[in-house]
Write an enzyme that holds these catalytic residues in place. Structure first.
Site, PDB file in Angstrom:
ATOM      1  N   SER A 158       0.710  -1.348  -0.052  1.00  0.00           N
ATOM      2  CA  SER A 158      -0.079   0.047   0.089  1.00  0.00           C
ATOM      3  C   SER A 158       1.025   1.252  -0.031  1.00  0.00           C
ATOM      4  O   SER A 158       2.088   1.318   0.442  1.00  0.00           O
ATOM      5  CB  SER A 158      -0.882   0.238   1.217  1.00  0.00           C
ATOM      6  N   TYR A 184       0.384   0.141  10.696  1.00  0.00           N
ATOM      7  CA  TYR A 184      -0.034  -0.290   9.480  1.00  0.00           C
ATOM      8  C   TYR A 184       1.040  -0.202   8.363  1.00  0.00           C
ATOM      9  O   TYR A 184       1.386  -0.843   7.556  1.00  0.00           O
ATOM     10  CB  TYR A 184      -1.379   0.528   9.056  1.00  0.00           C
TER      11      TYR A 184
END
Length: 318
Positions: A158, A184
């Protein structure tokens, strides 16, 4: 080194990418194949003729997806198997029950911006699920991948990797305040680094790996965001005119990495919008580019060794 490019664009769908490609006789595993882009990745691979296994936590949801795919595509082969990436025992059970060769491993499942949670081994949940679980899965399936002669791993990363490099001194936020975004980001950096080192180590076995950025997509992945944060983010995206993808479009780069002839025997790349991303000093518009630390070979080797040691350190006694 040739930069990977294609005729596809941000608006291309997974079905567009796989059109004309025959995956008959190929086997594929899609982790997290019961929701979001995992569904569309599995759908496109099955459409092209692959024998697809949905490796999922929610088996009932997986069965519903499998039935929907096979109902719309008579003759498609889609099975469902239980897998909880946060539980290494679950990963081991999945590996132990896998039989036959494996051509495509799509490491798609993930969690995002969770509260501070830990696995039974004491690992921070996002790093454990997004990276360590997939790391263990790929290792456990190495023999099946090598037996294919030419196998590909797709590691779904990501642009969120821009929030953090790997903090080796405190991987699990034992000494610093927990930050869901940094946790994350660290896990997504790990996904990109895995592709670099897996290719270096396993290319000789006929296994290559590439990392992909799906794009900005509204899916169940944002379920841990507070309503205020979700609303504010949607407002910002709309005001800035940023392009958001549908799940079908979001799955395109994963399917491209798994099937495109242009990536034959090529790995260690970070792809977005079905092309290799530009190396940038900061993520552009919050979505585009890859930071140098996420594709750095020395960083990738270090992470691999640390991950291996973590997996081979006995967990706490019940």
């Amino acid at each position: 080194m040739t930069r990977i490019d294609a005729s596809f664009a941000a608006t291309s769908t997974a079905r567009d990418v796989v059109e004309g490609i025959d995956l008959s006789g190929r086997t594929a595993i899609v982790t997290g194949g019961a929701s979001g882009i995992g569904v569309e990745t599995a759908r496109a691979l099955a459409y092209a003729g692959a024998d697809v296994t949905l490796a999922v936590r929610d088996v009932d949801a997986g069965r519903r997806v499998a039935q929907e795919i096979t109902g719309a595509r008579p003759g498609a082969s889609v099975r469902v198997a239980s897998l909880d990436l946060a539980d290494i025992d679950s990963v081991d059970r999945f590996v132990d029950t896998w039989t036959g060769i494996l051509h495509l491993l799509i490491n798609n499942a993930g969690v995002m911006m969770t509260p501070e949670l830990r696995t039974p081994r004491g690992w921070e949940l996002q790093f454990a699920t997004n990276h360590l679980g997939h790391f263990a899965l790929a290792h456990g399936l190495h023999g099946a991948l090598a037996a294919a002669g030419e196998a590909r791993i797709v590691s779904v990363s990501s642009s969120g990797h821009g929030a953090s490099d790997i903090v080796y001194e405190d991987l699990f936020f034992d000494r610093r305040p927990y930050d869901a975004g940094q946790a994350y980001g660290q896990s997504k950096t790990a996904n990109a680094l895995f592709a670099v080192e897996a290719t270096r180590r396993w290319a000789g076995d006929g296994i290559t790996a590439n990392a992909v950025m799906p794009g900005g997509i509204w899916t169940n992945l944002q379920r841990h965001w507070t309503p205020d944060v979700l609303a504010a983010t949607r407002k910002h995206v709309a005001a800035a005119g940023l392009f958001t993808k549908t799940p079908e479009q979001g799955a395109a780069t994963s399917v491209f990495a798994a099937t495109s002839p242009s990536l034959k025997a090529i790995g260690g790349r970070y792809l977005e919008d079905c092309r290799e991303a530009e190396v940038v000093p900061a993520i552009i518009d919050g979505l585009h580019g890859v930071l140098p630390y996420a594709i750095d070979p020395a960083n990738a080797r270090r992470l691999w060794d640390v991950s291996h040691d973590l997996l081979h350190t006995p967990g706490p006694t019940p």
